[in-house]
Design an enzyme around this catalytic site. Sequence first.
Site, mmCIF file in Angstrom:
data_model
loop_
_atom_site.group_PDB
_atom_site.id
_atom_site.type_symbol
_atom_site.label_atom_id
_atom_site.label_comp_id
_atom_site.label_asym_id
_atom_site.label_seq_id
_atom_site.Cartn_x
_atom_site.Cartn_y
_atom_site.Cartn_z
ATOM 1 N N GLU A 1 0.877 -1.171 0.000
ATOM 2 C CA GLU A 1 0.000 0.000 0.000
ATOM 3 C C GLU A 1 0.913 1.219 0.000
ATOM 4 O O GLU A 1 1.172 1.827 1.039
ATOM 5 C CB GLU A 1 -0.926 -0.041 1.225
ATOM 6 C CG GLU A 1 -2.139 0.858 1.086
ATOM 7 C CD GLU A 1 -1.887 2.266 1.582
ATOM 8 O OE1 GLU A 1 -1.149 3.014 0.891
ATOM 9 O OE2 GLU A 1 -2.401 2.603 2.648
ATOM 10 N N GLU B 1 4.711 11.414 -1.331
ATOM 11 C CA GLU B 1 5.606 10.622 -0.485
ATOM 12 C C GLU B 1 6.571 9.789 -1.315
ATOM 13 O O GLU B 1 7.566 9.299 -0.809
ATOM 14 C CB GLU B 1 4.857 9.728 0.510
ATOM 15 C CG GLU B 1 4.055 10.471 1.545
ATOM 16 C CD GLU B 1 3.368 9.548 2.521
ATOM 17 O OE1 GLU B 1 3.807 8.384 2.658
ATOM 18 O OE2 GLU B 1 2.382 9.967 3.142
#
Length: 436
Positions: free
Chosen positions: A198, A207
Site C-alpha cells: 500500500e 511521499e
Amino acid sequence: STAGLDAVLELLASRRQQRHCCWEGGRGGPLEGGEAAGAGSAARRALASKAPVEAPAEAGEMDDVERWYFSEYGRIVNHREMLEDVIRTQGFRKAIFQMCNDKVVLDIGCGSGILSLFAAQAGARRVIAVEGSPRTAALAKEAARRNGFDDIITVVQGRLEDEATYRQVDELLRPFASSSGGGEEERPPRLAEVIVSEWMGYMLVFENMYGTFAFARERWLAPSGSVIPASCSIWAAPISGAAIVKDLAGYWCSLPYGLDLGHVAAAALEETFRRPVIEAVEEFRVLAKPRRLWRLDCEVAPAMAVCSQRHSFEFEVERKGPMHALAVWFKCGLAPNVGFSTGPTSGDSTHWHQTLLFFGESGAPGEFAPRGQVPPEGMGAQLGDRVTGELAWTCEKRNMQVEVQGMLEKGGAGGQARYWGADYNWTLRPDDDPGT
C-alpha cells in the site's frame, strides 16, 4: 474586500459531508472507468525474463526528512486511521484472499502488518514483511505472534534501499528456489509469487514510495507473479470550494464577540491555500464530468515513471457555480474485479480524500497567481463553459512540486477566456515550506 467576502459567505452552503466510492465486481468497476487488474501481464512477464535490476546504491544515513517520515509511520494514530479506512482495507483484503492462497508473498512497507495477516489468513505459504519504522516493525512482529502466524510471517526491519535489508530478503526467499525453479546464488531470487504494497499517497504519488515498490518488483517478483495493486490512475475535475472558503473565512467574518475581525479572513485563506488541501468534496460540488489524466501500470512501470509527469485536461461545465479548484484523486485496480476509488462520489470516505488544488486568476497563459492568493468568490462557471489546462508534478525525494494552470472559456471553445494557475512546493512537513 471584506464586504464582498461577507456577501459570498451568505450564499454558501453548509459544511460538506464526505463521499467516496469503492467497487467490487461490476459496481463502479472497470466498465465505469475503474482500473482493470490482472495477474502477470504478457508485458511484465517479458520484462521479468531479462536480467534482474541492479541493486540501488547504498542509501546511507537518513536525512531529517527521512527520519521524520519513518517516525510518523511509528505513530499508532496513523495506522488506526488506515485500518479504519474500510474501503481501503477491505479492498486489499478481498484482493489478497483472491491472489495469495498457497503463494510466497512479499509485503513492502507492511506497517501494522494487517496485509501480511490477511495473506496468512488467505493461506499463503510464507509471508515476508518489510517495514522501515523500528517501532512499527516490532508491532507487526507481535501481531503475527499473537494471531498464531509467526511461523508464516517473517518481519524484516529496515529501509529496503539499504543493502543489509535487501540482502536479508534475498536470503529469506532462496529456500523457495527448488519449488519455484529459480534463485541462483549469484542473482537476486525472483521467487515472490505475490508482492503487495500500500504505497499510495495523496494524489497517488505524494511521499514517492512507488520507487521502493518498483525496486522490489524488479528484484524479487517471479516471472508468473502478481502485484497488488496491479494498476492505478489519476482523475480530476473542477470543483466549487465554496464550503471550504466558508469554513476558513466565515468565523472571522461573523463578528466574534461583537468585534470586527474580518481582516483575518484573507490571511486564513492564504495560509491554507499555499498547500494542496486534503478534503472530501460532496459530489454536487463537482462542476464537470471527471476525466482520467494518467494511468500507471504497476506491473511494468519503472520507478521514475511517477517522478515527473505533465498532463492536459479538458472539461465542459455541467453544473454552474463558483470554480475554485481542481480536485485530483486516484483509483486502484487491486485484483480482477476488485478495486476502489478515492473520488468525490457517493459512499464512505477513504483517508486519502481528494487533493484540492486551489488557484487564483492570472493575467496570461502560463502565469501563476501569487501562491495562496485565491479569490473567495471563485470564477463563475456556467453551463457549457469550457475548462482546459495542464497538471504537472515533479517528485523530489518525499516532496513534490505541483503546477496547475488553465483557462475558463465562456460559452465553450473560442469564448471570452479567463486564465488561472497555481504552483505548490508540497513538502512532507508543513513547516518545511519556505513560504510559511
